[in-house]
Design a protein around this motif. Structure first.
Motif, short mmCIF file in Angstrom:
data_model
loop_
_atom_site.label_atom_id
_atom_site.label_comp_id
_atom_site.label_asym_id
_atom_site.label_seq_id
_atom_site.Cartn_x
_atom_site.Cartn_y
_atom_site.Cartn_z
N GLN A 114 0.84 -1.20 0.00
CA GLN A 114 0.00 0.00 0.00
C GLN A 114 0.88 1.25 0.00
OE1 GLN A 114 -3.62 -0.19 -0.13
NE2 GLN A 114 -2.68 -2.08 -0.84
N GLN A 150 2.11 2.45 -3.11
CA GLN A 150 1.11 3.19 -3.90
C GLN A 150 0.78 4.54 -3.25
OE1 GLN A 150 -2.41 0.77 -4.67
NE2 GLN A 150 -1.14 -1.06 -4.61
N ASN A 171 -9.51 3.26 3.09
CA ASN A 171 -8.97 2.16 2.26
C ASN A 171 -9.59 0.81 2.64
OD1 ASN A 171 -7.39 0.99 0.27
ND2 ASN A 171 -5.54 0.90 1.53
N PRO A 202 -11.01 -1.64 1.11
CA PRO A 202 -10.69 -2.91 0.43
C PRO A 202 -9.44 -3.59 0.97
CG PRO A 202 -11.20 -1.20 -1.18
CD PRO A 202 -11.12 -0.52 0.16
N PHE A 203 -8.54 -2.80 1.54
CA PHE A 203 -7.30 -3.36 2.08
C PHE A 203 -7.60 -4.46 3.11
CE2 PHE A 203 -4.30 -3.43 5.64
CZ PHE A 203 -3.15 -3.85 4.99
N ASN A 227 -8.75 -7.63 1.43
CA ASN A 227 -7.59 -8.23 0.75
C ASN A 227 -6.70 -8.95 1.74
OD1 ASN A 227 -7.81 -7.56 -1.90
ND2 ASN A 227 -5.88 -6.41 -1.98
#
Ligand SMILES: Cc1cc2nc3c(=O)[nH]c(=O)nc-3n(C[C@H](O)[C@H](O)[C@H](O)COP(=O)(O)OP(=O)(O)OC[C@H]3O[C@@H](n4cnc5c(N)ncnc54)[C@H](O)[C@@H]3O)c2cc1C
Ligand SMILES: *[C@@H]1O[C@H](CO)[C@@H](O)[C@H](O)[C@H]1NC(C)=O
Ligand SMILES: *[C@@H]1O[C@H](CO)[C@@H](O)[C@H](O)[C@H]1NC(C)=O
Ligand SMILES: *[C@@H]1O[C@H](CO)[C@@H](O)[C@H](O)[C@H]1NC(C)=O
Ligand SMILES: *[C@@H]1O[C@H](CO)[C@@H](O)[C@H](O)[C@H]1NC(C)=O
Ligand SMILES: *[C@@H]1O[C@H](CO)[C@@H](O)[C@H](O)[C@H]1NC(C)=O
Ligand SMILES: *[C@@H]1O[C@H](CO)[C@@H](O)[C@H](O)[C@H]1NC(C)=O
Length: 509
Positions: free
Chosen positions: A378, A381, A441, A443-444, A447
């Motif tokens: 992460q 990014q 965030n 979706p982290f 995931n």
């Protein structure tokens, strides 16, 4: 059986069936443990619990017991709208105390909480040793769901303290199941998920009261990720880490026994007490962190600083203890509760999501390094992920314990070796109070859990995971254990009136 309570039960159900009731977790309205139940009963005796089960069975009405609702997701019941809840708070007798030399036992009823039993025992010079979880939940609820504290050296499943578990089966008969590791009925009852029926009583093992120290050090992240994790935990009576991924630090907390005369300090731990000022400050910061990662970075840094000091008060004066190590009586040091006059964080609208997965401790370094890689991916990014909980990410451990559905059952499949114990990755995170209530965030987080479950043989905690996480984890469970559990369950409850979402997901109801 008391005919009067049976009559009351039948009448009450008849009335309640016409309305919908959301049955909530400890987080309150909007946080359902069960989406829609037809009635909630608050019996005051085991006999009344038996009457309720008999009545439900006669009408094929699903029934679940509940203690203090100290669980996170909508997995307590099934989705059957007819379900009734037997809330056990009012059934809290403690009897048959015996302590002879080093060991003894006590009989507790379904609604007895950890702090109620601890107070009772302390007054008699006794304790329940290390089979402890948290203050305001029932011992029966913790045993049912395989709850545990953190230790590789000592038995730390709450169920490990149970000598007998008395369960009300679907005929309304109390079955007294005695500890016997060669008996599948015991191995199923030991972590039953409530699927054999409500636990009515537990005969619990006790010890003479003792004193402990609590010590805490700060470690650099690299020294844990590349360190001898087993060696940092196994020597102590109980030990864990708290991880601060943005600060790249760990707290290493450990406890062990000291002679009773070593210190007159009476340390009392609180993990959840906060003042209103602290609550409002944290909530404001963390709510802005839904959009602004800098708020989360600041919050983690503040929390890390606060957590470096002892979260203990001197019990006799309720004043803060400022230096490590801290000394005190076992229950007060290991669990404690709330400081007088303060509320727990959730009563100030500070709420969390959570996730807890166990993997063999032999894979501890690999697990934590994989999580670090996911954080770093992460960062690459330009997104900084942090801990958003006041005690960081909780890394716990469990000594192997033999039963069919516990998180730490003892097994070596050749590929995967659980015989040295387990490491638990317990990742609470702040739930923003506004908008869609999703995290920065979001979706982290999904995931992360999917990645860990796919890459490691994760066993889920039974009350700290969403339906999705439980579904994903089924592939890692031992099918032979599930089969043996199911066969015991069918004897206790052939028609599945004690069903739950957890039981449905793992395929045993
Ligand atoms: C603040 C907090 C801290 C926690 N810390 C830990 C921890 O350190 N380690 C850990 O492992 N867990 C921890 N937990 C999870 C907790 O141990 C479990 O969720 C436990 O089941 C809660 O007990 P309860 O009495 O509140 O049960 P409830 O939340 O009311 O019920 C939980 C489940 O148990 C079933 N159940 C309850 N009572 C009975 C009974 N008498 N017979 C049969 N089934 C029953 C219910 O049907 C339900 O499925 C924590 C939870 C909270 C909220
Ligand atoms: C609850 O269940 C009853 C009975 O099935 C149903 O009529 C009602 O609409 C449900 N309520 C909610 C909010 O789902
Ligand atoms: C325990 O939880 C109940 C809610 O179930 C609450 O009313 C009570 O104040 C709590 N007690 C303590 C000591 O935390
Ligand atoms: C419960 O009630 C809701 C709302 O009426 C309905 O959508 C759902 O199908 C019902 N569930 C069951 C299992 O009957
Ligand atoms: C307590 O012990 C006595 C004597 O052994 C026994 O008769 C009684 O049933 C026990 N009480 C409970 C609640 O188990
Ligand atoms: C504690 O008690 C033991 C045994 O009675 C004694 O040997 C020891 O000196 C005492 N320690 C302190 C600090 O008083
Ligand atoms: C989720 O995982 C995929 C594949 O590993 C990765 O490409 C993506 O960036 C991740 N997204 C988040 C938000 O973590």
């Amino acid at each position: 059986m008391h005919p009067s309570s049976l009559e009351i039960a039948v009448t009450a159900i008849f009335i309640a069936l016409t309305t919908a009731i959301e049955f909530d977790t400890f987080d309150g309205p909007g946080f359902p443990a069960c989406h829609n139940v037809s009635a909630v009963y608050q019996p005051t005796s085991v006999d009344e619990m038996v009457s309720l089960v008999k009545m439900a069975a006669t009408s094929s009405i699903p029934v679940r017991a509940s203690g203090k609702g100290h669980m996170w997701y909508d997995t307590m019941c099934s989705d059957d709208n007819n379900t009734i809840i037997i809330q056990t708070e009012g059934v809290h007798g403690i009897s048959n105390f015996t302590l002879d030399g080093d060991t003894g036992s006590v009989m507790i009823e379904a609604g007895v909480t950890f702090f109620e039993l601890a107070d009772y025992l302390h007054a008699r010079g006794a304790s329940i040793g290390y089979a402890l979880v948290n203050w305001n939940m029932t011992i029966a609820g913790a045993v049912a769901m395989g709850a545990h504290r953190s230790s590789l050296r000592e038995a730390s499943m709450v169920a490990s303290g149970a000598l007998e578990i008395h369960i009300i089966d679907a005929t309304g008969t109390i079955q007294e199941i005695v500890r016997d590791e060669n008996d599948d009925t015991w191995l199923a009852a030991s972590t039953s998920l409530g699927l054999l029926g409500p636990i009515a009583r537990i005969k619990f093992k006790i010890y003479p009261d003792f004193k402990l120290y609590a010590q805490q050090t700060i470690m650099d992240e690299d020294d844990v990720l590349n360190g001898d994790i087993y060696g940092l935990i196994a020597p102590y009576a109980t030990a864990n880490f708290w991880w601060w991924p943005y600060n790249r630090k760990f707290h290493h907390r450990y406890y062990d026994v000291v002679p009773t005369n070593q210190s007159s300090q009476e340390g009392f731990q609180s993990t959840f007490s906060i003042t209103e000022f602290e609550a409002v400050t944290a909530r404001t910061l963390l709510d802005s962190g839904k959009l602004l990662e800098t708020s989360n970075m600041l919050a983690e840094t503040i929390f890390f600083g606060i957590w470096s000091a002892p979260n203990f008060h001197e019990k006799t004066t309720d004043t803060a203890i400022t230096t490590w190590p801290v000394y005190g009586w076992d229950y007060d040091v290991l669990i404690g509760g709330l400081y007088p006059g303060l509320l727990p964080e959730w009563d100030y609208n500070l709420r969390g999501y959570t996730l807890e997965l166990a993997v063999p401790v032999t894979m501890a370094n690999q697990l934590l390094k994989r999580v670090r890689e996911l954080f770093d991916a992460q960062l690459a990014q330009g997104i900084t992920m942090t801990a958003t909980y006041r005690s960081g990410i909780n890394i716990k451990f469990g000594r192997p314990y033999n039963d069919l559905l516990g998180q730490v059952w003892d097994e070596d499949t050749g590929d995967v070796d659980w015989t040295k114990g387990a490491i638990m990755f317990d990742f609470p995170s702040y739930r923003p109070t506004w908008g869609d209530n999703l995290r920065f965030n979001e979706p982290f987080y999904h995931n992360l859990s999917t990645t860990l479950i796919n890459e490691f043989p994760c066993r889920p905690h039974w009350t700290k995971n969403t339906r999705t996480v439980l579904e994903q984890s089924v592939k890692n469970l031992d099918t032979e254990h599930l089969r043996r559990f199911k066969s015991v369950r069918e004897k206790f409850d052939p028609n599945g009136i004690f069903k739950s979402i957890v039981g449905e997901i793992i395929g045993v109801v």
